[in-house]
Design a protein around this motif. Structure first.
Motif, PDB file in Angstrom:
ATOM      1  N   ASP A 180       0.848  -1.153   0.083  1.00 16.54           N
ATOM      2  CA  ASP A 180      -0.135  -0.085  -0.148  1.00 16.54           C
ATOM      3  C   ASP A 180       0.820   1.310  -0.133  1.00 16.54           C
ATOM      4  OD1 ASP A 180      -2.391  -1.585  -0.114  1.00 16.54           O
ATOM      5  OD2 ASP A 180      -2.416  -1.738   1.997  1.00 16.54           O
ATOM      6  N   GLU A 181       1.882   1.380   0.580  1.00 14.02           N
ATOM      7  CA  GLU A 181       2.881   2.437   0.937  1.00 14.02           C
ATOM      8  C   GLU A 181       3.447   2.573  -0.695  1.00 14.02           C
ATOM      9  OE1 GLU A 181       6.955   4.153   3.101  1.00 14.02           O
ATOM     10  OE2 GLU A 181       5.846   2.302   3.506  1.00 14.02           O
ATOM     11  N   THR A 182       3.748   1.866  -1.283  1.00 11.00           N
ATOM     12  CA  THR A 182       4.480   2.015  -2.666  1.00 11.00           C
ATOM     13  C   THR A 182       3.333   2.457  -3.488  1.00 11.00           C
ATOM     14  OG1 THR A 182       6.215   0.291  -2.151  1.00 11.00           O
ATOM     15  CG2 THR A 182       5.677   0.882  -4.447  1.00 11.00           C
ATOM     16  N   LEU A 183       1.932   1.911  -3.536  1.00  8.19           N
ATOM     17  CA  LEU A 183       0.890   2.263  -4.263  1.00  8.19           C
ATOM     18  C   LEU A 183       0.299   3.611  -4.178  1.00  8.19           C
ATOM     19  CD1 LEU A 183      -1.335   1.403  -6.245  1.00  8.19           C
ATOM     20  CD2 LEU A 183      -2.782   0.760  -4.396  1.00  8.19           C
ATOM     21  N   LYS A 234      -3.295   0.200 -15.136  1.00  8.54           N
ATOM     22  CA  LYS A 234      -3.100  -1.209 -14.512  1.00  8.54           C
ATOM     23  C   LYS A 234      -1.714  -1.666 -14.423  1.00  8.54           C
ATOM     24  CE  LYS A 234      -7.551  -3.318 -16.471  1.00  8.54           C
ATOM     25  NZ  LYS A 234      -7.998  -4.505 -17.412  1.00  8.54           N
ATOM     26  N   ILE A 235      -0.939  -1.157 -15.236  1.00 14.86           N
ATOM     27  CA  ILE A 235       0.366  -1.216 -15.342  1.00 14.86           C
ATOM     28  C   ILE A 235       0.928  -0.631 -14.082  1.00 14.86           C
ATOM     29  CG2 ILE A 235       1.409   0.493 -16.473  1.00 14.86           C
ATOM     30  CD1 ILE A 235       2.905  -1.443 -18.159  1.00 14.86           C
ATOM     31  N   ASN A 236       0.400   0.451 -13.709  1.00 14.46           N
ATOM     32  CA  ASN A 236       1.037   1.165 -12.563  1.00 14.46           C
ATOM     33  C   ASN A 236       0.546   0.488 -11.174  1.00 14.46           C
ATOM     34  OD1 ASN A 236       0.113   4.162 -14.290  1.00 14.46           O
ATOM     35  ND2 ASN A 236       2.145   3.557 -13.831  1.00 14.46           N
ATOM     36  N   TYR A 237      -0.432  -0.315 -11.101  1.00  8.89           N
ATOM     37  CA  TYR A 237      -0.869  -1.015 -10.017  1.00  8.89           C
ATOM     38  C   TYR A 237       0.013  -2.371 -10.013  1.00  8.89           C
ATOM     39  CZ  TYR A 237      -5.327   1.522  -9.046  1.00  8.89           C
ATOM     40  OH  TYR A 237      -6.150   2.623  -8.622  1.00  8.89           O
ATOM     41  N   LEU A 287       3.147  -4.277  -6.583  1.00  6.67           N
ATOM     42  CA  LEU A 287       3.087  -5.499  -6.257  1.00  6.67           C
ATOM     43  C   LEU A 287       4.550  -6.120  -5.750  1.00  6.67           C
ATOM     44  CD1 LEU A 287       0.914  -7.425  -8.963  1.00  6.67           C
ATOM     45  CD2 LEU A 287       0.308  -6.939  -6.300  1.00  6.67           C
ATOM     46  N   VAL A 288       4.905  -6.547  -4.489  1.00  3.66           N
ATOM     47  CA  VAL A 288       5.996  -6.993  -4.029  1.00  3.66           C
ATOM     48  C   VAL A 288       6.065  -8.625  -3.529  1.00  3.66           C
ATOM     49  CG1 VAL A 288       6.625  -4.765  -3.633  1.00  3.66           C
ATOM     50  CG2 VAL A 288       5.792  -6.086  -1.760  1.00  3.66           C
ATOM     51  N   PRO A 289       7.167  -9.178  -3.417  1.00  2.88           N
ATOM     52  CA  PRO A 289       7.093 -10.403  -2.883  1.00  2.88           C
ATOM     53  C   PRO A 289       6.503 -10.243  -1.389  1.00  2.88           C
ATOM     54  CG  PRO A 289       8.962 -10.181  -4.007  1.00  2.88           C
ATOM     55  CD  PRO A 289       8.330  -8.932  -4.227  1.00  2.88           C
ATOM     56  N   THR A 339       9.387   4.503  -9.612  1.00  2.00           N
ATOM     57  CA  THR A 339       8.128   3.653  -9.257  1.00  2.00           C
ATOM     58  C   THR A 339       8.467   2.161  -8.865  1.00  2.00           C
ATOM     59  OG1 THR A 339       7.713   3.015 -11.456  1.00  2.00           O
ATOM     60  CG2 THR A 339       6.509   5.015 -10.701  1.00  2.00           C
ATOM     61  N   ALA A 340       9.620   1.808  -9.099  1.00  2.00           N
ATOM     62  CA  ALA A 340      10.131   0.445  -8.815  1.00  2.00           C
ATOM     63  C   ALA A 340      10.630   0.325  -7.379  1.00  2.00           C
ATOM     64  CB  ALA A 340      11.113  -0.056  -9.636  1.00  2.00           C
ATOM     65  N   PRO A 341      10.099   0.084  -6.397  1.00  2.00           N
ATOM     66  CA  PRO A 341      10.597  -0.404  -5.045  1.00  2.00           C
ATOM     67  C   PRO A 341      11.927  -1.302  -4.980  1.00  2.00           C
ATOM     68  CG  PRO A 341       8.543  -1.663  -4.917  1.00  2.00           C
ATOM     69  CD  PRO A 341       8.864  -0.832  -6.439  1.00  2.00           C
TER      70      PRO A 341
END
Length: 417
Positions: free
Chosen positions: A91-94, A110-113, A117-119, A131-133
């Motif tokens: 959520d923080e990254t989103l 959709k691609i930004n959502y 997503l992270v492991p 945008t990539a954590p």
């Protein structure tokens, strides 16, 4: 510790792998040893295989690339399969991505959502520059760190998050210290022969590396020892011994560029510089002006590429051009002296040569360069033959460094008076 750089663009040479050098340099400076860097493409099987291989050899693996939201960004999926976990929404990254795009007036897609997503088992390293954590995963004594491949994003994460976390996490029984000595005006093989007895006498825990680039040799001494105080003393003692042997060629004991060293001397001397260039085509002036604050001492330059400009602007004597040619001691002397007068400076440098690939003769082959440094009391002129290795670009680079080094030597002479 091993580094894995992922990206088809790296394998085909479309993009230069600056990430590996940055990571190696900063990890080493922090006291960590990188024993291998692996470059692979965007291939799931290869990513899995490389992670598996790396963990057989080391406890820490850092990989870059493939964390984006597009179909060729598959690193997160491979990591999930390797560690038997799943992707979850962070959520923080989103929220961060949503805020960033909102400020740019770009709607979320959709691609930004997918980017958020992270492991599930990963600690997220917040990427404030993209945008990539980043990801930090620990399992069974092993650490996997995954970073975006975009250089400035990776660099910020390395310095602000990864290295501090590694320093906090890992207990190191060894101290690693690097020392640098930079030399100019001497060839690598000549230097090697000259300092061979000193190199042989180095203790086993101090290693020497030769890192040459056009016109410059960078010696790096790396010491690894549990006793930090002993190591520092031993490194300094050996640098002093080296200094006794080759002091005349040493221009820096740091990672300074030659132009930065020259700029410091000009500011210290409170003198001014002008330049007359021919074969270097403005490159020498570019190096000088790349240093912040160069306007304090650099008044300007003339790129006198044609003989007409040499005659009409720099007042090079027609007799010298006809009798000795543009690439000669007499012409660069005229160029330097007259340039100093035109700009009303304390120093002037002139360069004229044959950068090739054509234009050489038996008497003046490609790579022949004449350089003159004029001061208010003297003029020093030297001929160089830089050969043809590396082509035109390398000849220009070496000529510019040689000119700066000649200038440095004369500045030091005046400073010591």
């Amino acid at each position: 510790m091993k580094i894995i750089n992922i990206g088809d663009e790296l394998l085909i040479g479309q993009v230069t792998n600056f990430n590996a050098s940055f990571m190696g340099e900063h990890l080493s400076a922090a006291g960590f040893v990188v024993d291998e860097t692996i470059i692979i493409g965007d291939n799931a099987a290869q990513i899995w295989k490389s992670i598996e291989y790396a963990f057989q050899e080391t406890e820490v693996v850092i990989l870059t690339g493939g964390l984006g939201p597009t179909k060729d960004d598959i690193t997160k999926e491979v990591i999930c399969r390797y560690f038997n976990t799943r992707l979850v929404m962070h959520d923080e990254t989103l929220d961060f991505i949503s805020d960033m795009l909102g400020r740019l007036h770009i709607p979320m897609s959709k691609i930004n959502y997918r980017q958020a997503l992270v492991p599930e088992i990963a600690k997220v390293l917040v990427n404030r520059n993209g945008t990539a954590p980043g990801l930090w995963i620990e399992q069974e004594g092993k650490i996997l760190i995954a970073l975006p491949g975009v250089p400035y994003e990776m660099q910020a994460l390395m310095t602000e998050s990864v290295i501090p976390l590694l320093v906090e996490k890992m207990t190191r029984n060894q101290t690693i210290i690097h020392k640098v000595v930079q030399l100019a005006g001497i060839g690598e093989s000549t230097l090697s022969d000259l300092i061979e007895p000193w190199e042989i006498s180095l203790p086993s825990y101090i290693k020497l590396a030769y890192l040459p680039r056009p016109g410059i040799i960078r010696l790096r001494l790396t010491g690894i020892h549990p006793d930090k105080e002993l190591l520092e003393k031993e490194l300094q003692s050996n640098i002093e011994k080296l200094k006794e042997m080759v002091e005349e060629y040493i221009f820096s004991y740091e990672d300074d560029q030659m132009e930065e060293v020259v700029a410091k001397l000009f500011r210290k001397n409170r003198k001014q510089l002008s330049i007359a260039e021919s074969c270097t085509g403005g490159y020498l002036s570019h190096l000088i002006t790349s240093v912040p604050g160069s306007s304090q001492f650099f008044k300007g330059s003339i790129v006198s590429y044609s003989n007409d400009i040499k005659r009409e602007i720099l007042n090079v004597r027609e007799l010298n051009l006809k009798k000795h040619g543009a690439v000669s001691e007499f012409v660069v002397n005229d160029m330097a002296i007259n340039c100093m007068g035109l700009f009303d400076t304390d120093y002037s440098v002139a360069v004229s040569g044959i950068a090739g690939p054509s234009g050489g003769t038996v008497e003046k082959p490609v790579g022949t360069v004449w350089i003159a440094v004029a001061t208010t009391t003297r003029i020093i002129t030297k001929q160089f033959n830089f050969g043809t290795n590396g082509g035109r670009k390398k000849i220009i680079e070496r000529a510019a460094i040689a000119a700066l080094n000649m200038l440095r030597i004369e500045l030091l002479k005046d400073l010591r008076q």
